[in-house]
Design a protein around this motif. Structure first.
Motif, PDB file in Angstrom:
ATOM      1  N   PHE A 122      -8.527  -5.909  -1.917  1.00 58.81           N
ATOM      2  CA  PHE A 122      -8.958  -5.667  -0.535  1.00 58.81           C
ATOM      3  C   PHE A 122      -9.836  -6.822  -0.038  1.00 58.81           C
ATOM      4  CE2 PHE A 122     -11.705  -3.355   2.617  1.00 58.81           C
ATOM      5  CZ  PHE A 122     -10.701  -3.195   3.555  1.00 58.81           C
ATOM      6  N   GLN A 142      -9.372   0.790  -9.794  1.00 61.45           N
ATOM      7  CA  GLN A 142     -10.311   0.815  -8.664  1.00 61.45           C
ATOM      8  C   GLN A 142     -10.886  -0.579  -8.385  1.00 61.45           C
ATOM      9  OE1 GLN A 142     -13.347   3.730  -9.244  1.00 61.45           O
ATOM     10  NE2 GLN A 142     -14.032   3.601  -7.142  1.00 61.45           N
ATOM     11  N   SER A 159      -8.306  -2.867  -7.025  1.00 61.74           N
ATOM     12  CA  SER A 159      -8.076  -2.601  -5.593  1.00 61.74           C
ATOM     13  C   SER A 159      -9.160  -3.230  -4.732  1.00 61.74           C
ATOM     14  CB  SER A 159      -8.040  -1.101  -5.327  1.00 61.74           C
ATOM     15  OG  SER A 159      -7.002  -0.539  -6.042  1.00 61.74           O
ATOM     16  N   SER A 185       0.930   4.223  -2.799  1.00 60.68           N
ATOM     17  CA  SER A 185       0.576   5.617  -2.513  1.00 60.68           C
ATOM     18  C   SER A 185       1.729   6.586  -2.765  1.00 60.68           C
ATOM     19  CB  SER A 185       0.106   5.749  -1.062  1.00 60.68           C
ATOM     20  OG  SER A 185       1.128   5.351  -0.196  1.00 60.68           O
ATOM     21  N   ALA A 226      -3.259   3.828   5.584  1.00 57.25           N
ATOM     22  CA  ALA A 226      -3.687   2.430   5.755  1.00 57.25           C
ATOM     23  C   ALA A 226      -2.459   1.513   5.792  1.00 57.25           C
ATOM     24  CB  ALA A 226      -4.612   2.029   4.617  1.00 57.25           C
ATOM     25  N   GLY A 227      -1.500   1.791   4.903  1.00 60.31           N
ATOM     26  CA  GLY A 227      -0.268   0.981   4.864  1.00 60.31           C
ATOM     27  C   GLY A 227       0.493   1.063   6.169  1.00 60.31           C
ATOM     28  N   SER A 252      -2.154  10.814   2.284  1.00 64.39           N
ATOM     29  CA  SER A 252      -3.197  10.067   1.570  1.00 64.39           C
ATOM     30  C   SER A 252      -3.703   8.904   2.417  1.00 64.39           C
ATOM     31  CB  SER A 252      -2.651   9.546   0.238  1.00 64.39           C
ATOM     32  OG  SER A 252      -1.710   8.540   0.491  1.00 64.39           O
ATOM     33  N   ASN A 284      -1.717  -5.896  -5.421  1.00 59.51           N
ATOM     34  CA  ASN A 284      -1.427  -4.479  -5.148  1.00 59.51           C
ATOM     35  C   ASN A 284      -0.166  -4.028  -5.870  1.00 59.51           C
ATOM     36  OD1 ASN A 284      -3.540  -3.882  -3.526  1.00 59.51           O
ATOM     37  ND2 ASN A 284      -2.470  -4.291  -1.604  1.00 59.51           N
ATOM     38  N   PHE A 315      -0.422  -1.452  -9.070  1.00 60.43           N
ATOM     39  CA  PHE A 315       0.152  -0.108  -8.926  1.00 60.43           C
ATOM     40  C   PHE A 315       1.274   0.097  -9.932  1.00 60.43           C
ATOM     41  CE2 PHE A 315      -1.321  -0.335  -4.320  1.00 60.43           C
ATOM     42  CZ  PHE A 315      -2.422   0.462  -4.559  1.00 60.43           C
ATOM     43  N   LEU A 340      -4.424   5.917   1.523  1.00 57.68           N
ATOM     44  CA  LEU A 340      -3.745   4.660   1.201  1.00 57.68           C
ATOM     45  C   LEU A 340      -2.457   4.520   2.013  1.00 57.68           C
ATOM     46  CD1 LEU A 340      -4.350   2.367  -0.750  1.00 57.68           C
ATOM     47  CD2 LEU A 340      -2.838   3.444  -2.414  1.00 57.68           C
ATOM     48  N   LEU A 346       0.840  -1.213   0.000  1.00 62.06           N
ATOM     49  CA  LEU A 346       0.000   0.000   0.000  1.00 62.06           C
ATOM     50  C   LEU A 346       0.873   1.261   0.000  1.00 62.06           C
ATOM     51  CD1 LEU A 346      -2.905  -0.900   2.453  1.00 62.06           C
ATOM     52  CD2 LEU A 346      -2.841  -1.078  -0.020  1.00 62.06           C
TER      53      LEU A 346
END
Lengths: 527, 116
Positions: B11, B4, B7, A191, A213-214, A208, B44, B48, A210, A187
């Motif tokens: 999640f 999106q 993700s 970000s 959260a990380g 941010s 992830n 990314f 994200l 994460l």
């Protein structure tokens, strides 16, 4: 001339290279079962740790600090590696004393060397890639080491079977926390696209969701990794049942790596503390409270010495969290927080190692782990008994011992705050939090001291012998409850008692501003 | 498919892994839950890299090294578990490995009769 020439050319990686060299050298003797070879390999490893420790400190003294894409070596790393190497030397002593007769002894030493090497690489790692990989390798080596220490061929009874189950469960929790770190890194990468914690602060995306959260997931993983309440079950159960030396590996190699990960994250943490210090302080105070109360109640409730020490070890972590909470409250600065964390770890090690040396010998003699074994211990073993009581008092924070210095430097900023509270322009929220900090510190220290006094009372007690009591068997066989400690053990325990006494008295004299002119440095200068 | 949705899937897998790891009691279920966590992180990293940082090689390097080291650890644990099989179904398969047990025995570390 030659030596000074060599010392001028040393590099921070030399100490790690030395450990790797010792591990690889030992591999050639891995299958040997001869005792002289075992002793030889132990000496080689001990020399590697001792010389690695010297090189590590020397490196810093001559200013060989460096930072590159993957690694970073500065004062913090020097301190961490020094603590690990010093403790590794001690653990090597315990492993050798308790396992030298085993057929797989040299394998244990090889894996132990690799574990310490992995730990030193992990401490120096700077980049997410290195942090994660070296931590995973370190946990793997620790797992191999503990499983080797607990391996006695085929399973013979239910106890061995359950020990192995607890061992698997413990390392499943470790693997779980490692996977959470992986998720957290993914994460953070998404970000910010940065690859190290130091780069993150330069990013505009630090706020941010994200990224937050990380970071949250990584902190949660540290929480699981350290088995903080209420997730301590696997840890407590393993320490009760596993081999004696593996307990020290868990306490002084496994746990510090969790604290070091926390220190690697501290710049990010400080950023969030500056923004949301109120809520973060509440979180830290809650964790410290959980550790202090949970650890101490757990220690009171049990009659197993190992469990008592395991709970008290968790409880001693509350001092670390209190230091972080103090920083969050703005009364302890960055450097003092680091020093409190290091000192707490060092003092815990200095007290625990000799205490555990005594208790492990007692446990070996009676064959069971119970607090009943030490009833009247001081009467029958006067010299070791006095040392044991002193070491316990030091761990409990008696004035004039090293345990007291840490407690003093945790409480001093709080007392200073209340002295100057009318001058300071602090919010009422901050004042309330400070009161909570005082309560938690008081609960932690008093409860901790009460636990230590409980052990001391049992050590001094002259209990009546009941039928079937192990000590009664001793009396019948003419042993009279006396334990024959080897000279090595007595030297070891005495050395630590003197060291702790020396540090405690020097620290106390410095606190009350008496200069004895013995040194040209102050051990409390960093506070 | 945009980032999106990817993700969301990632999640969901993460939550599934988290739930499985903290709820399941059998060794195999916990290891499978760990795979969900690994898969979620992998998705992830790759998503990314694909959508945001295409020119980077770092994520691929990270994935290779991190995943090798994680699987070495998991392999060690699985191998150790396998090496101590008793060939009794109740002991080998039905053992309780729950990572976090909310019971008294686990909180205080007490021994129970069936605690093996």
């Amino acid at each position: 001339m030659i030596i000074s020439g060599i010392l001028d050319k040393i590099h921070p990686f030399n100490s790690s290279a030395l450990l790797l060299g010792a591990a690889l050298f030992s591999v050639f003797f891995g299958l040997s079962r001869k005792k002289p070879v075992k002793i030889f390999i132990t000496i080689i490893s001990a020399l590697a740790f001792a010389y690695g420790l010297f090189l590590n400190i020397q490196n810093y003294v001559i200013g060989r600090v460096f930072s590159n894409y993957l690694f970073n070596y500065d004062f913090l790393q020097m301190m961490q590696i020094s603590i690990i190497l010093f403790i590794s030397l001690n653990i090597l002593f315990f492993i050798s004393v308790n396992n030298i007769e085993k057929n797989n002894f040299i394998k244990i030493i090889i894996i132990f060397n690799f574990t310490v090497f992995g730990s030193s690489l992990y401490i120096m790692s700077n980049n997410f890639l290195m942090i994660f990989t070296s931590l995973a390798v370190f946990i793997t080596c620790t797992f191999q080491l503990i499983s080797l220490l607990n391996s006695n061929g085929n399973i013979k009874n239910v106890d061995e079977y359950s020990t192995r189950n607890h061992l698997i469960r413990y390392f499943l929790v470790s693997a779980f926390s490692l996977l959470l770190i992986l998720a957290g890194f993914s994460l953070i990468f998404g970000s910010t696209d940065f690859k190290s914690f130091s780069q993150i602060l330069e990013s505009e995306k630090i706020d941010s969701a994200l990224f937050k959260a990380g970071v949250f997931i990584i902190f949660a993983s540290i929480y699981f990794y350290l088995f903080i309440f209420p997730f301590q079950g696997a840890y407590i159960k393993l320490t009760k049942r596993c081999d004696i030396s593996s307990v020290l590996v868990i306490w002084f190699l496994y746990f510090p790596s969790g604290l070091f990960l926390f220190l690697k994250l501290k710049s990010t943490l400080f950023y969030f503390i500056e923004k949301n210090n109120f809520y973060l302080t509440i979180v830290f105070l809650t964790i410290a409270f959980l550790l202090a109360v949970g650890g101490n109640i757990g220690a009171v409730k049990t009659t197993s010495i190992r469990r008592i020490l395991a709970f008290l070890f968790l409880s001693s972590l509350s001092i670390t969290i209190l230091a972080v909470a103090g920083h969050s409250l703005g009364i302890i600065d960055d450097k003092r927080m680091d020093w409190l964390i290091f000192s707490n770890l060092a003092v815990t090690g200095l007290c625990y190692l000799p205490i555990f040396a005594v208790f492990s010998e007692v446990e070996k003699k009676y064959g069971i782990d119970s607090i009943e074994n030490i009833k009247g211990f001081a009467e029958k073993n006067k010299f070791v008994g006095i040392n044991l009581i002193f070491l316990l008092l030091s761990f409990g924070g008696l004035i004039g011992t090293s345990g007291y210095i840490i407690r003093f430097f945790i409480l001093k900023p709080i007392i200073d705050y209340f002295r100057n509270v009318s001058l300071l322009k602090t919010s009422s929220y901050n004042f309330i939090l400070m009161i909570f900090a005082v309560i938690i510190a008081a609960v932690s220290f008093i409860f901790f001291a009460a636990n230590i006094i409980r052990i001391i009372v049992i050590v001094l007690k002259k209990g009546e012998l009941k039928t079937g009591d192990l000590r009664e068997t001793d009396l019948k066989t003419g042993k009279n409850g006396k334990i024959n400690f080897s000279k090595l053990h007595i030297v070891y325990i005495t050395f630590y008692s003197i060291l702790i006494l020396f540090l405690g008295i020097t620290g106390l004299l410095e606190i009350i501003n008496i200069d004895i002119g013995f040194f040209n440095f102050r051990i409390t200068a960093f506070f | 498919m945009n980032i999106q949705y990817i993700s969301y899937i990632s999640f969901a897998l993460f939550l599934l892994g988290l739930f499985g790891a903290s709820y399941c009691r059998s060794f195999l279920s916990i290891i499978v839950s760990f795979q969900f966590l690994i898969l979620s992180s992998l998705i992830n990293f790759l998503s990314f890299a694909l959508f945001l940082y295409q020119s980077l090689a770092w994520d691929k390097t990270f994935i290779i090294f991190a995943f090798i080291s994680v699987y070495i650890l998991l392999f060690s644990i699985v191998f150790y578990n396998n090496s101590r099989q008793t060939h009794i179904y109740e002991l080998d398969v039905l053992r309780d490995f729950r990572l976090f047990k909310p019971d008294k025995s686990d909180w205080w570390g007490d021994d129970k009769i069936d605690d093996n």
